[in-house]
Enzyme design. Structure first.
Site, PDB file in Angstrom:
ATOM      1  N   ASP A   1      -2.477   2.876  -1.540  1.00 16.83           N
ATOM      2  CA  ASP A   1      -2.746   1.748  -2.365  1.00 16.83           C
ATOM      3  C   ASP A   1      -4.122   0.892  -1.375  1.00 16.83           C
ATOM      4  O   ASP A   1      -4.989   0.608  -1.998  1.00 16.83           O
ATOM      5  CB  ASP A   1      -1.623   0.928  -2.526  1.00 16.83           C
ATOM      6  CG  ASP A   1      -1.027   0.549  -1.457  1.00 16.83           C
ATOM      7  OD1 ASP A   1      -0.409   1.077  -0.520  1.00 16.83           O
ATOM      8  OD2 ASP A   1      -1.102  -0.794  -0.992  1.00 16.83           O
TER       9      ASP A   1
ATOM     10  N   ASP B   1      -5.835  -0.055   5.565  1.00 22.58           N
ATOM     11  CA  ASP B   1      -6.054  -1.364   6.353  1.00 22.58           C
ATOM     12  C   ASP B   1      -6.256  -0.839   8.004  1.00 22.58           C
ATOM     13  O   ASP B   1      -7.245  -0.377   8.218  1.00 22.58           O
ATOM     14  CB  ASP B   1      -4.744  -2.452   6.402  1.00 22.58           C
ATOM     15  CG  ASP B   1      -5.188  -3.841   6.779  1.00 22.58           C
ATOM     16  OD1 ASP B   1      -5.375  -3.768   8.019  1.00 22.58           O
ATOM     17  OD2 ASP B   1      -4.823  -4.726   6.201  1.00 22.58           O
TER      18      ASP B   1
ATOM     19  N   PHE C   1      -4.836 -11.127   1.173  1.00 25.30           N
ATOM     20  CA  PHE C   1      -3.432 -10.389   0.665  1.00 25.30           C
ATOM     21  C   PHE C   1      -3.765  -9.974  -0.913  1.00 25.30           C
ATOM     22  O   PHE C   1      -3.698 -11.004  -1.758  1.00 25.30           O
ATOM     23  CB  PHE C   1      -2.101 -11.168   1.064  1.00 25.30           C
ATOM     24  CG  PHE C   1      -1.023 -10.333   1.052  1.00 25.30           C
ATOM     25  CD1 PHE C   1      -0.572  -9.534   2.139  1.00 25.30           C
ATOM     26  CD2 PHE C   1      -0.399 -10.584  -0.038  1.00 25.30           C
ATOM     27  CE1 PHE C   1       0.516  -8.671   2.040  1.00 25.30           C
ATOM     28  CE2 PHE C   1       0.822  -9.454  -0.334  1.00 25.30           C
ATOM     29  CZ  PHE C   1       1.259  -8.713   0.870  1.00 25.30           C
ATOM     30  N   VAL C   2      -3.508  -8.895  -1.287  1.00 24.62           N
ATOM     31  CA  VAL C   2      -3.902  -8.450  -2.487  1.00 24.62           C
ATOM     32  C   VAL C   2      -2.419  -7.971  -3.233  1.00 24.62           C
ATOM     33  O   VAL C   2      -1.854  -7.300  -2.910  1.00 24.62           O
ATOM     34  CB  VAL C   2      -4.712  -7.311  -2.921  1.00 24.62           C
ATOM     35  CG1 VAL C   2      -4.905  -7.013  -4.332  1.00 24.62           C
ATOM     36  CG2 VAL C   2      -5.982  -7.858  -1.967  1.00 24.62           C
TER      37      VAL C   2
ATOM     38  N   ASP D   1       2.700  -5.393  -4.025  1.00 25.66           N
ATOM     39  CA  ASP D   1       3.654  -6.625  -4.016  1.00 25.66           C
ATOM     40  C   ASP D   1       3.665  -7.530  -2.886  1.00 25.66           C
ATOM     41  O   ASP D   1       2.960  -7.526  -2.120  1.00 25.66           O
ATOM     42  CB  ASP D   1       5.200  -5.858  -3.999  1.00 25.66           C
ATOM     43  CG  ASP D   1       5.456  -5.315  -2.640  1.00 25.66           C
ATOM     44  OD1 ASP D   1       4.665  -4.695  -2.054  1.00 25.66           O
ATOM     45  OD2 ASP D   1       6.499  -5.935  -2.176  1.00 25.66           O
TER      46      ASP D   1
ATOM     47  N   ARG E   1       4.269  -6.426  -8.698  1.00 24.03           N
ATOM     48  CA  ARG E   1       3.760  -5.072  -9.060  1.00 24.03           C
ATOM     49  C   ARG E   1       3.437  -4.946 -10.366  1.00 24.03           C
ATOM     50  O   ARG E   1       2.510  -3.973 -10.749  1.00 24.03           O
ATOM     51  CB  ARG E   1       5.134  -4.295  -8.559  1.00 24.03           C
ATOM     52  CG  ARG E   1       5.477  -4.150  -7.103  1.00 24.03           C
ATOM     53  CD  ARG E   1       6.114  -2.824  -7.198  1.00 24.03           C
ATOM     54  NE  ARG E   1       6.805  -2.898  -5.713  1.00 24.03           N
ATOM     55  CZ  ARG E   1       6.191  -2.385  -4.415  1.00 24.03           C
ATOM     56  NH1 ARG E   1       5.124  -2.302  -4.625  1.00 24.03           N
ATOM     57  NH2 ARG E   1       6.971  -2.505  -3.476  1.00 24.03           N
TER      58      ARG E   1
END
Lengths: 109, 170
Positions: free
Chosen positions: B92, B95, B144-145, B151, B157
């Site tokens: 997903d 980072d 922060f996505v 989530d 979600r």
């Protein structure tokens, strides 16, 4: 390196060390000092010592806990390091970076 | 805590379609094994697998949470053998790259025919492990996505788009 044997300068450094241990990454704490300024006789008079060296990535990590506006001194040192040692791969992690890395790791509830 | 989408459902569908087409072309004549990293990549993988036009198999891996036990490990392993397969690892968000690199290493030990990485989001700001990402839907700044499978402490979600959350979990 074992965390218990290291006297970290700040809690954020200890947190990062625990993160590296979690990922089973070899790390060394402040293993090298790089000269970044010399006097007229060519002798080094100022050094920069990044906090971590990760041999697997040939990467140095410097952790800064100061607020961004107070990072001028550290940024100057980083600039000099990159200028005099262009092959040294160094990354700056702010306190916010450290916090956000752990935020992501905690996202899965 | 969330406002306008960073990427709306239409943009996501467009990128998924483009990546699906690229995978279909790159793996023509093969049956790739697409492995999703649970839980956040499940939504992306579910859409992606329907965007490819070649046969493919899917499976999932889950790693333990930070703080659980001595170190990172597979909490759930794939059921389909990896050896000799053309693997596409679907994440997903990349980072630091450390989780992904651990998974890549473990899978490479099983001698796949090939292994490539596909990610919904690439956030390179804090990258430590220099992972090669072959397919990426979006590069994102240091936010922060949430949404589309991602989530915030278990929430959001189900949202069909990707949003920047105002805060990071404490």
């Amino acid at each position: 390196m074992a965390i218990t044997r290291v006297a970290f300068a700040h809690a954020s450094e200890a947190e990062l060390a625990r993160l590296f241990d979690f990922y089973r990454i070899t790390w060394h704490y402040e293993p090298h000092s790089f000269p970044i300024a010399w006097n007229e006789r060519g002798r080094p008079v100022e050094f920069f010592t990044p906090d971590f060296y990760l041999p697997e990535y040939d990467l140095y990590i410097e952790v800064t806990v100061a607020k961004p506006v107070r990072n001028t001194r550290k940024n100057r040192k980083l600039r000099l390091l990159r200028s005099h040692h262009p092959r040294v791969n160094v990354k700056l992690f702010t306190r916010r970076d450290v916090e956000r890395v752990f935020s992501r790791l905690k996202r899965a509830s | 805590m969330i406002g306008d989408p960073l990427f709306d459902a239409e943009s996501i569908a467009g990128r998924v379609s483009a990546i699906g087409a690229a995978i279909s072309a790159d793996y023509a004549g093969k049956t790739p094994l697409m492995i999703g990293l649970l839980a956040a990549a499940a939504t992306f993988l579910a859409d992606l697998v329907r965007a490819v036009t070649i046969p493919c198999h899917i499976d999932f891996i889950a790693v333990n949470n930070y703080g659980d036990g001595e170190g990172i490990l597979f909490e759930k392993d794939v059921a389909i053998p990896v050896q000799g397969r053309h693997v596409i690892l679907v994440d997903d968000t990349v980072d630091t790259g450390l989780t992904l690199q651990y998974v890549v290493k473990r899978l490479l030990e099983r001698c796949p025919a090939s292994l490539e990485v596909c990610t919904l989001l690439d956030r390179p700001h804090r990258r430590i492990a220099d992972i090669e990402i072959k397919y990426r839907a979006f590069e994102v700044p240091d936010v922060f996505v949430v949404g589309y499978g991602l989530d915030y402490l278990g929430r959001y979600r189900e949202l069909p788009a990707l949003y920047a959350h105002g805060t990071w979990p404490a």
